[in-house]
Design a protein around this motif. Structure first.
Motif, PDB file in Angstrom:
ATOM      1  N   LYS A  78       0.831  -1.204   0.000  1.00  0.00           N
ATOM      2  CA  LYS A  78       0.000   0.000   0.000  1.00  0.00           C
ATOM      3  C   LYS A  78       0.863   1.249   0.000  1.00  0.00           C
ATOM      4  O   LYS A  78       0.593   2.215  -0.737  1.00  0.00           O
ATOM      5  CB  LYS A  78      -0.930  -0.011   1.216  1.00  0.00           C
ATOM      6  CG  LYS A  78      -1.841   1.204   1.312  1.00  0.00           C
ATOM      7  CD  LYS A  78      -2.710   1.123   2.557  1.00  0.00           C
ATOM      8  CE  LYS A  78      -3.576   2.358   2.711  1.00  0.00           C
ATOM      9  NZ  LYS A  78      -4.409   2.298   3.961  1.00  0.00           N
ATOM     10  N   PHE A  79       1.926   1.246   0.813  1.00  0.00           N
ATOM     11  CA  PHE A  79       2.787   2.424   0.849  1.00  0.00           C
ATOM     12  C   PHE A  79       3.572   2.565  -0.447  1.00  0.00           C
ATOM     13  O   PHE A  79       3.742   3.677  -0.958  1.00  0.00           O
ATOM     14  CB  PHE A  79       3.750   2.375   2.035  1.00  0.00           C
ATOM     15  CG  PHE A  79       4.649   3.586   2.104  1.00  0.00           C
ATOM     16  CD1 PHE A  79       4.161   4.797   2.565  1.00  0.00           C
ATOM     17  CD2 PHE A  79       5.964   3.514   1.669  1.00  0.00           C
ATOM     18  CE1 PHE A  79       4.960   5.931   2.589  1.00  0.00           C
ATOM     19  CE2 PHE A  79       6.778   4.641   1.696  1.00  0.00           C
ATOM     20  CZ  PHE A  79       6.274   5.861   2.158  1.00  0.00           C
ATOM     21  N   GLU A 108       2.690   1.688  -3.381  1.00  0.00           N
ATOM     22  CA  GLU A 108       1.774   2.232  -4.388  1.00  0.00           C
ATOM     23  C   GLU A 108       1.542   3.719  -4.139  1.00  0.00           C
ATOM     24  O   GLU A 108       1.474   4.523  -5.085  1.00  0.00           O
ATOM     25  CB  GLU A 108       0.445   1.480  -4.341  1.00  0.00           C
ATOM     26  CG  GLU A 108       0.526   0.045  -4.830  1.00  0.00           C
ATOM     27  CD  GLU A 108      -0.762  -0.718  -4.596  1.00  0.00           C
ATOM     28  OE1 GLU A 108      -1.762  -0.071  -4.176  1.00  0.00           O
ATOM     29  OE2 GLU A 108      -0.781  -1.937  -4.829  1.00  0.00           O
ATOM     30  N   TYR A 109       1.444   4.085  -2.866  1.00  0.00           N
ATOM     31  CA  TYR A 109       1.183   5.484  -2.498  1.00  0.00           C
ATOM     32  C   TYR A 109       2.323   6.393  -2.957  1.00  0.00           C
ATOM     33  O   TYR A 109       2.100   7.481  -3.486  1.00  0.00           O
ATOM     34  CB  TYR A 109       1.001   5.588  -0.989  1.00  0.00           C
ATOM     35  CG  TYR A 109       0.699   6.976  -0.488  1.00  0.00           C
ATOM     36  CD1 TYR A 109      -0.613   7.451  -0.462  1.00  0.00           C
ATOM     37  CD2 TYR A 109       1.722   7.811  -0.031  1.00  0.00           C
ATOM     38  CE1 TYR A 109      -0.896   8.729   0.002  1.00  0.00           C
ATOM     39  CE2 TYR A 109       1.445   9.083   0.431  1.00  0.00           C
ATOM     40  CZ  TYR A 109       0.138   9.535   0.457  1.00  0.00           C
ATOM     41  OH  TYR A 109      -0.139  10.803   0.908  1.00  0.00           O
ATOM     42  N   CYS A 110       3.564   5.958  -2.751  1.00  0.00           N
ATOM     43  CA  CYS A 110       4.714   6.797  -3.115  1.00  0.00           C
ATOM     44  C   CYS A 110       5.279   6.433  -4.479  1.00  0.00           C
ATOM     45  O   CYS A 110       6.327   6.958  -4.875  1.00  0.00           O
ATOM     46  CB  CYS A 110       5.802   6.699  -2.057  1.00  0.00           C
ATOM     47  SG  CYS A 110       6.617   5.090  -1.969  1.00  0.00           S
ATOM     48  N   ASN A 117       8.472   9.565   1.114  1.00  0.00           N
ATOM     49  CA  ASN A 117       7.449   9.677   0.087  1.00  0.00           C
ATOM     50  C   ASN A 117       8.046  10.580  -0.977  1.00  0.00           C
ATOM     51  O   ASN A 117       8.099  11.800  -0.817  1.00  0.00           O
ATOM     52  CB  ASN A 117       6.165  10.280   0.646  1.00  0.00           C
ATOM     53  CG  ASN A 117       5.124  10.502  -0.442  1.00  0.00           C
ATOM     54  OD1 ASN A 117       5.155   9.862  -1.487  1.00  0.00           O
ATOM     55  ND2 ASN A 117       4.218  11.443  -0.210  1.00  0.00           N
ATOM     56  N   TYR A 176       0.991  10.841   7.917  1.00  0.00           N
ATOM     57  CA  TYR A 176       1.074   9.560   7.208  1.00  0.00           C
ATOM     58  C   TYR A 176       0.650   8.386   8.099  1.00  0.00           C
ATOM     59  O   TYR A 176       1.022   7.244   7.839  1.00  0.00           O
ATOM     60  CB  TYR A 176       2.494   9.332   6.688  1.00  0.00           C
ATOM     61  CG  TYR A 176       2.888  10.266   5.576  1.00  0.00           C
ATOM     62  CD1 TYR A 176       2.755   9.887   4.247  1.00  0.00           C
ATOM     63  CD2 TYR A 176       3.380  11.533   5.857  1.00  0.00           C
ATOM     64  CE1 TYR A 176       3.111  10.749   3.218  1.00  0.00           C
ATOM     65  CE2 TYR A 176       3.733  12.412   4.838  1.00  0.00           C
ATOM     66  CZ  TYR A 176       3.589  12.015   3.521  1.00  0.00           C
ATOM     67  OH  TYR A 176       3.936  12.872   2.507  1.00  0.00           O
ATOM     68  N   GLN A 210      -0.934   5.448   6.419  1.00  0.00           N
ATOM     69  CA  GLN A 210      -0.040   4.663   5.563  1.00  0.00           C
ATOM     70  C   GLN A 210       0.856   3.721   6.370  1.00  0.00           C
ATOM     71  O   GLN A 210       1.718   3.051   5.798  1.00  0.00           O
ATOM     72  CB  GLN A 210       0.833   5.590   4.711  1.00  0.00           C
ATOM     73  CG  GLN A 210       0.145   6.130   3.464  1.00  0.00           C
ATOM     74  CD  GLN A 210      -0.941   7.133   3.791  1.00  0.00           C
ATOM     75  OE1 GLN A 210      -0.740   8.024   4.618  1.00  0.00           O
ATOM     76  NE2 GLN A 210      -2.094   6.990   3.157  1.00  0.00           N
TER      77      GLN A 210
END
Length: 312
Positions: free
Chosen positions: A118-119, A121-123, A188, A216, A219
């Motif tokens: 998930k992280f 994909e986030y960054c 990030n 965050y 996240q």
């Protein structure tokens, strides 16, 4: 030979997460390392070493014990004050990372993988994390870690963020020159969002400072960085223990492989000032714990902690 450090020891008077004031005493201090293989004691006995004339007694941290003890007692003409009794969490690193992962249930492994993915994909997997080792690298690490630490509840409420003073920076660079420290930053893109600072004592990595940007929180950046850091630590194949130090938390219990019953205990000279100090400190801790239990009973403790720490 047992090494005792003579220094000022601070007793913090706090209510829940809020620090009210502090009192310091000059004491002879011993921090027991997990690498010492100290046998758990059945009784708390004052040290045999001579108490210095300018010292108010002794402080022993992380002493393994077999039993629970009263908070305040009298031992051989000293006040014996057990400040904290806790489970000392640590990771036995004398295995491979694959073997370590097997200590988690399949559900827990799946949860970790989901948070990491998930992280990432986030960054968008841009420069997501880095390890720092050398003196020059650690100076860069400190600048980045301070950016995060200023935003954390540890610094705002507990004065427990990564220090920002010349003495700490000098000690950090000396450790780095001797290959005795590791720093980890989660990013990030180019923005630091979490840090982990671990000095090395003998064959043990010490969990000294961990912080993350509260923006965050969703996240799970503290968990993600811990996982990345552990992969790197195991890959070095150098360390025997990752020491979570004193204090208990879900984070420590989740990642640890072992727990050891320990106490932090002080043996203080029997004078009126020390008596007032330990009884008032014990009273404040008792009030704080009872308040926490009361709030927890009505489901308010977690909500209030979030407001104090993160503002929501």
């Amino acid at each position: 030979m047992i090494f005792w450090e003579y220094r000022q020891v601070t007793f913090k008077f706090q209510l829940s997460d809020k620090s009210l004031f502090k009192v310091s005493l000059p004491l002879q201090v011993r921090n027991i390392s997990l690498t010492e293989n100290v046998v758990a004691v059945e009784d708390l006995i004052p040290p045999s070493e001579e108490c210095r004339a300018d010292s108010q007694g002794y402080a022993i941290r992380s002493l393994p014990v077999k039993n629970a003890f009263p908070s305040i007692s009298k031992k051989n003409n000293f006040y014996c004050y057990v400040q904290k009794q806790y489970q000392h969490c640590y990771i036995d690193m004398r295995m491979s990372f694959d073997d370590y992962k097997q200590k988690f249930s399949s559900k827990s492994r799946s949860t970790i993988t989901r948070k990491v993915n998930k992280f990432e994909e986030y960054c968008e997997k841009k420069n997501s994390w880095r390890v720092y080792k050398t003196a020059d690298e650690m100076r860069d690490f400190h600048l980045l870690a301070r950016q995060v630490s200023k935003k954390t509840y540890q610094e705002k409420l507990l004065d427990a963020g990564i220090p920002d003073n010349p003495q700490f920076i000098q000690e950090m660079t000396v450790l780095a020159a001797d290959q005795k420290v590791r720093g980890y930053i989660l990013f990030n893109d180019a923005v630091p969002v979490s840090y982990l600072y671990c000095p090395i004592v003998e064959d043990a990595l010490i969990y000294a400072y961990l912080g993350y940007d509260p923006a965050y929180l969703k996240q799970s950046v503290g968990t993600v960085l811990q996982w990345y850091a552990l992969q790197d630590m195991f890959a070095e194949n150098r360390f025997k223990i990752f020491d979570f130090t004193e204090g208990q938390s879900e984070h420590k219990r989740f990642f640890s492989t072992h727990e050891l019953s320990c106490v932090n205990v002080c043996f203080l000279r029997p004078n009126i000032k020390n008596r007032i100090l330990i009884y008032s400190h014990f009273f404040m801790d008792s009030v704080s714990n009872r308040l926490g239990d009361f709030l927890n009973r009505f489901g308010l403790k977690t909500k209030i902690k979030k407001i104090l720490r993160f503002g929501f």
